[in-house]
Design a protein around this motif. Structure first.
Motif: not given
Length: 421
Positions: A204-206, A222-229, A231-236, A265-268
């Protein structure tokens, strides 16, 4: 304390009936220390009625004992009896060692009830009594934040940071970052997000960090941090739309569209993803795919006006006026609720040479767009085509009030009034 320890072991082993039998013995004939210790344990294990009975029993002997009143107040709060808890806690004397704790509990209760001024008074009084307790500063920060008093909230949180980085599981740097970001000071917020991330990597902080970087215009960050997020949780799910937007702002439309596809694909059932995907697809020249995405957004929400207006704009570019009319009739939106639909209908019926319908829509739309020069231009020329010169003259007079040096309108108005003479 042997009997109390025995009861605790029984509770831990799931022997609740046996534990309650022994409990009743303590309740009836136990020593005060046994009753107090057991009341705390029963409270911790969720036996609220039993804990309450023990404390009330003790209060018969020690009616003004602050520690007992605080414990009873906590039990009542846990049981959902807030009003009764307030009455109990208000009994504690200012001279009691537990008065400060009672003030904190009361502040929480009054804040839940929306009595913010009373809550603030309780917390400030507690701060006088317990000046070193950072939990009070944290509570003040939470209160002021809820009230939207940003400066006071930040001041309170900064006092907490001098002693602790985390209170009650809350990362204080994140709290400050969220607060500053919500107030629009995005660049300042990023400093605190960086500290919060370094202290503890939290998804959530990320997200807050990435979203704030996006708002501040630091798209690569922003792109770097969103991509990091991701990878950590693709269902976010929330990340995909914002990551796609960051790519779009950087001019990377291909990755923007790919991100939207991943998000769907995650949220149709996310209509916003389909809307943005439709817009990006059209920009990429994938017009048919863009139309499909926009139609899907409207299928998910027939009242989704932004998607409808975007699709209408596409139809106008392609001169598909019948499709504009068909779409408007299928929407779960009344035209007078979204006047742009009246204007769209008017232009479409005009292009389809259904002039009586076009006139009706123009007249209805005029109520909403009488100050809009572009609409008045469309309406005025339509009236001329229909031979309604008097009404057309009124419209162009109105346009000249806003644009008095427009020679086209002056010349046209002259001809219209000349026809009348």
């Amino acid at each position: 304390m042997e009997r109390v320890n025995k009861i605790i072991i029984m509770l831990e082993n799931g022997q609740h009936n046996e534990a309650l039998t022994e409990y009743n013995v303590v309740l009836k004939s136990g020593l005060p220390d046994e009753k107090f210790l057991l009341s705390e344990e029963m409270y911790q294990y969720g036996f609220l009625d039993e804990a309450k009975a023990l404390v009330e029993n003790l209060l018969e002997t020690f009616p003004e004992e602050g520690e007992l009143l605080v414990l009873l107040g906590e039990i009542l709060v846990e049981a959902g009896n807030d009003e009764e808890a307030i009455l109990v806690l208000e009994k504690i004397s200012e001279h009691d060692a537990n008065f400060g704790q009672s003030l904190l509990l009361l502040a929480d209760l009054y804040q839940v009830q929306g009595l913010y001024e009373v809550c603030e008074r309780k917390l400030l009084k507690a701060k006088e009594i317990l000046p070193e307790e950072v939990i009070i500063d944290f509570a003040l920060g939470e209160l002021y934040s809820e009230q939207g008093e940003i400066a006071k909230a930040l001041e309170a949180y900064e006092r907490v940071l001098k002693e602790e980085n985390e209170i009650a599981g809350v990362n204080i740097n994140q709290r400050i970052a969220d607060l500053i970001s919500a107030s629009g000071m995005f660049e300042d917020a990023l400093v605190y997000y960086e500290k919060a991330i370094n202290e503890k990597l939290d998804i959530n902080t990320l997200f807050g960090y990435a979203f704030t970087a996006l708002q501040a215009g630091y798209y690569q960050t922003a792109i770097g941090r969103f991509r990091e997020l991701k990878e950590l949780d693709p269902e976010y799910h929330s990340l995909y739309l914002h990551l796609a937007l960051a790519y779009e702002r950087e001019g990377d439309l291909e990755n923007s569209f790919l991100t939207i596809q991943e998000g769907i694909k995650q949220d149709e059932f996310n209509k916003e993803l389909f809307l943005f995907g439709g817009k990006i697809a059209v920009k990429l020249g994938k017009v048919e795919e863009g139309e499909k995405y926009l139609r899907e957004a409207i299928a998910l929400d027939p009242g989704f006006i932004e998607a409808a207006l975007t699709l209408n704009e596409l139809f106008f570019q392609q001169e598909r006026y019948e499709d504009v009319i068909e779409l408007i009739t299928q929407l779960d939106i009344k035209e007078d609720e979204e006047p742009q639909l009246l204007w769209d209908s008017a232009v479409s019926y005009q292009k389809l040479e259904n002039f009586s319908y076009a006139l009706d829509k123009y007249e209805s739309a005029y109520t909403f767009f009488k100050k809009n020069q572009t609409f008045l231009h469309d309406y005025g020329y339509f009236l001329i085509e229909e031979g309604k010169t008097d009404r057309a003259a009124e419209i162009f007079k109105q346009m000249l009030i806003e644009d008095p040096t427009n020679e086209e309108y002056m010349d046209l108005l002259g001809r219209l009034t000349g026809l009348k003479d």
